[in-house]
Design an enzyme around this catalytic site. Structure first.
Site, short mmCIF file in Angstrom:
data_model
loop_
_atom_site.label_atom_id
_atom_site.label_comp_id
_atom_site.label_asym_id
_atom_site.label_seq_id
_atom_site.Cartn_x
_atom_site.Cartn_y
_atom_site.Cartn_z
N THR A 189 0.84 -1.21 0.00
CA THR A 189 0.00 0.00 0.00
C THR A 189 0.88 1.25 0.00
O THR A 189 0.65 2.20 -0.75
CB THR A 189 -0.91 0.01 1.25
N ASN B 71 -7.04 -10.13 -6.03
CA ASN B 71 -7.07 -10.76 -4.71
C ASN B 71 -8.43 -11.35 -4.33
O ASN B 71 -8.52 -12.20 -3.46
CB ASN B 71 -6.65 -9.75 -3.63
N GLN C 292 -0.40 -10.44 -4.92
CA GLN C 292 -0.92 -11.82 -4.84
C GLN C 292 -0.08 -12.82 -5.62
O GLN C 292 -0.26 -14.03 -5.45
CB GLN C 292 -2.37 -11.87 -5.32
N SER D 164 4.18 -7.25 -0.67
CA SER D 164 4.10 -7.31 0.80
C SER D 164 4.51 -8.71 1.25
O SER D 164 3.97 -9.71 0.75
CB SER D 164 2.65 -7.08 1.27
N ALA D 165 5.40 -8.78 2.23
CA ALA D 165 5.95 -10.08 2.65
C ALA D 165 4.90 -11.02 3.26
O ALA D 165 5.02 -12.23 3.15
CB ALA D 165 7.08 -9.86 3.66
N HIS D 166 3.87 -10.44 3.89
CA HIS D 166 2.93 -11.32 4.62
C HIS D 166 2.06 -12.16 3.70
O HIS D 166 1.37 -13.06 4.16
CB HIS D 166 2.07 -10.51 5.60
N THR E 289 15.20 4.69 10.23
CA THR E 289 15.96 3.48 10.56
C THR E 289 15.23 2.23 10.10
O THR E 289 14.03 2.08 10.34
CB THR E 289 16.21 3.42 12.08
N CYS F 88 -22.66 -9.22 0.58
CA CYS F 88 -24.11 -9.03 0.68
C CYS F 88 -24.74 -9.81 1.84
O CYS F 88 -25.92 -9.72 2.05
CB CYS F 88 -24.77 -9.48 -0.61
N1 PLP Z 1 -2.93 -5.33 -3.43
C1 PLP Z 1 -3.51 -6.53 -3.35
C2 PLP Z 1 -3.84 -7.26 -4.61
C3 PLP Z 1 -3.79 -7.10 -2.12
O1 PLP Z 1 -4.38 -8.30 -2.05
C4 PLP Z 1 -3.46 -6.37 -0.95
C5 PLP Z 1 -3.81 -6.92 0.37
O2 PLP Z 1 -4.78 -7.63 0.53
C6 PLP Z 1 -2.83 -5.14 -1.09
C7 PLP Z 1 -2.59 -4.64 -2.34
C8 PLP Z 1 -2.41 -4.35 0.09
O3 PLP Z 1 -1.42 -5.04 0.79
P1 PLP Z 1 -0.88 -4.46 2.18
O4 PLP Z 1 -2.07 -4.30 3.06
O5 PLP Z 1 0.08 -5.48 2.67
O6 PLP Z 1 -0.24 -3.16 1.88
#
Ligand code: PLP
Length: 373
Positions: free
Chosen positions: A72, A151, A179, A199-201, A237, A325
């Protein structure tokens, strides 16, 4: 109760090796990477080795990798700087992007008055590439921002084709690879994109750390001003343990790529077969979708709809809402709303997303639980 995690597009569990790597850094390498003594040099060396590891698997130069706190942040920075300082007057994107992109673009439109065009979404959830090319045919300085893998539904763009089209029309291409990265090979010598974010997670690494790829010689102003960290582009840092964890997760993901891809692909097929065998009229949302994301529309009645996620959660099963929904208080998914019929958007959709930690037994339990609702 055995808990079952089938929400790997939201985030992924850390690999044990990643945890051990991070603990070792936390215990032994607390130095400030900017310090010139041995404590600092040791921390600095962890960062630079991590950068090289990432660059190796992406076939780019280590200098082109900038650590960020997540994708993000990377997307906000890159899009904003391209408009603010690099003369971009038009952004082409799609309405099925992640909100990290959509809301950034909307804000840039409001603040700088740029033109924004959205590529049409086909009834199968894929982007219309003919429409894309039509939108490029003018002389306005343009940036294209598209996600590699969606996603919510797992539809994907052909990265080679989109990057080649962008190159042909001489426009900048920013790709959200959140993704897909660590789940497919991305060769940045072959794919002429300008920026990507990660994003690493999402690949079994820690939260709060990611990176941006900034193609060499692409001018960009700093995101944060202060110290000289990250070539002066992102002062502050560095989170050394997070960076080490990211690199470890990325290394293992790439080394295990073929085996894990095959395993997860089979798991997804098994899940589709089982769902189809047990629920008449089930529909898979989106065509040609990525191997770890499955979004299905369930043929359930309105009364049952509201209870699905709650019931699964009570049984320890985590999946995600495909369409929001189920509850009157939440809006329908902006992705499904782009291509499902008005009738289908009212029905419950579930996103089931897999990792190599999942098993067929877990899928069986999911199906059994769905049957009891
Ligand atoms: N873009 C996509 C396609 C995602 O699936 C996500 C998180 O679900 C993001 C961006 C944002 O990732 P983050 O919250 O790690 O910045």
């Amino acid at each position: 109760m055995k808990k079952i995690y089938l929400d790997n597009a939201a985030t992924t569990p850390l690999r044990e090796e990643v945890i051990q790597t991070m603990i070792a850094v936390l215990q032994n390498d607390f130095g400030n990477p900017s310090s010139t003594h041995s404590f600092g040099r040791s921390a600095k060396s962890i960062i630079e080795t991590s950068r090289k590891t990432i660059a190796k698997y992406l076939n780019c130069s280590a200098q082109e990798i900038i650590f960020t706190s997540n994708a993000t942040e990377g997307t906000n920075w890159i899009l904003r700087e391209m408009v603010k300082s690099n003369g971009i007057k038009k952004i082409i994107t799609s309405k099925i992007e992640h909100h990290a992109t959509l809301y950034t673009v909307l804000n840039l439109q409001k603040e700088f008055g740029i033109e924004v065009e959205y590529i049409s979404v086909l009834p199968n959830g894929n982007l219309d590439l003919f429409d894309f090319e039509r939108k490029l045919d003018d002389k306005i300085p343009t940036l294209v921002t598209l996600m590699h893998v969606n996603n919510e539904i797992g539809t994907l763009i052909n990265l080679d084709s989109v990057a080649a089209i962008c190159q042909k029309y001489n426009v900048i291409f920013h790709c959200d690879t959140v993704q897909s990265i660590g789940k497919v090979t991305i060769d940045l010598q072959k794919i002429p994109l300008d920026f990507l974010v990660a994003s690493a997670h999402k690949f079994h690494g820690p939260k709060g750390i990611g990176f941006a790829f900034i193609r060499k010689n692409t001018p960009i102003q700093p995101m944060l001003y202060g110290g000289e960290q990250e070539k002066g582009l992102r002062a502050g840092t560095e989170a050394v343990h997070q960076i080490a964890g990211l690199a470890k997760a990325f290394e293992i993901a790439n080394e295990q790529l073929v085996d894990e891809t095959n395993y997860i692909t089979e798991l997804k097929s098994y899940c589709i077969e089982k769902l189809q065998a047990n629920f008449d009229g089930i529909i898979v949302n989106g065509e040609n979708t990525f191997y770890n994301i499955l979004n299905v529309l369930l043929p359930f009645s309105d009364e049952k709809t509201a209870l699905i996620l709650f019931n699964l959660d009570m049984k320890g099963i985590a999946v995600s809402r495909g369409s929001a929904c189920q509850s009157g208080s939440v809006k329908p998914s902006h992705v499904l709303a782009e291509f499902l019929s008005s009738e289908n958007i009212k029905k419950p959709s579930l996103r089931i997303s897999f990792s190599h930690y999942n098993t067929k037994e877990e899928i069986d339990l999911l199906i059994e639980s769905l049957k009891t609702i």
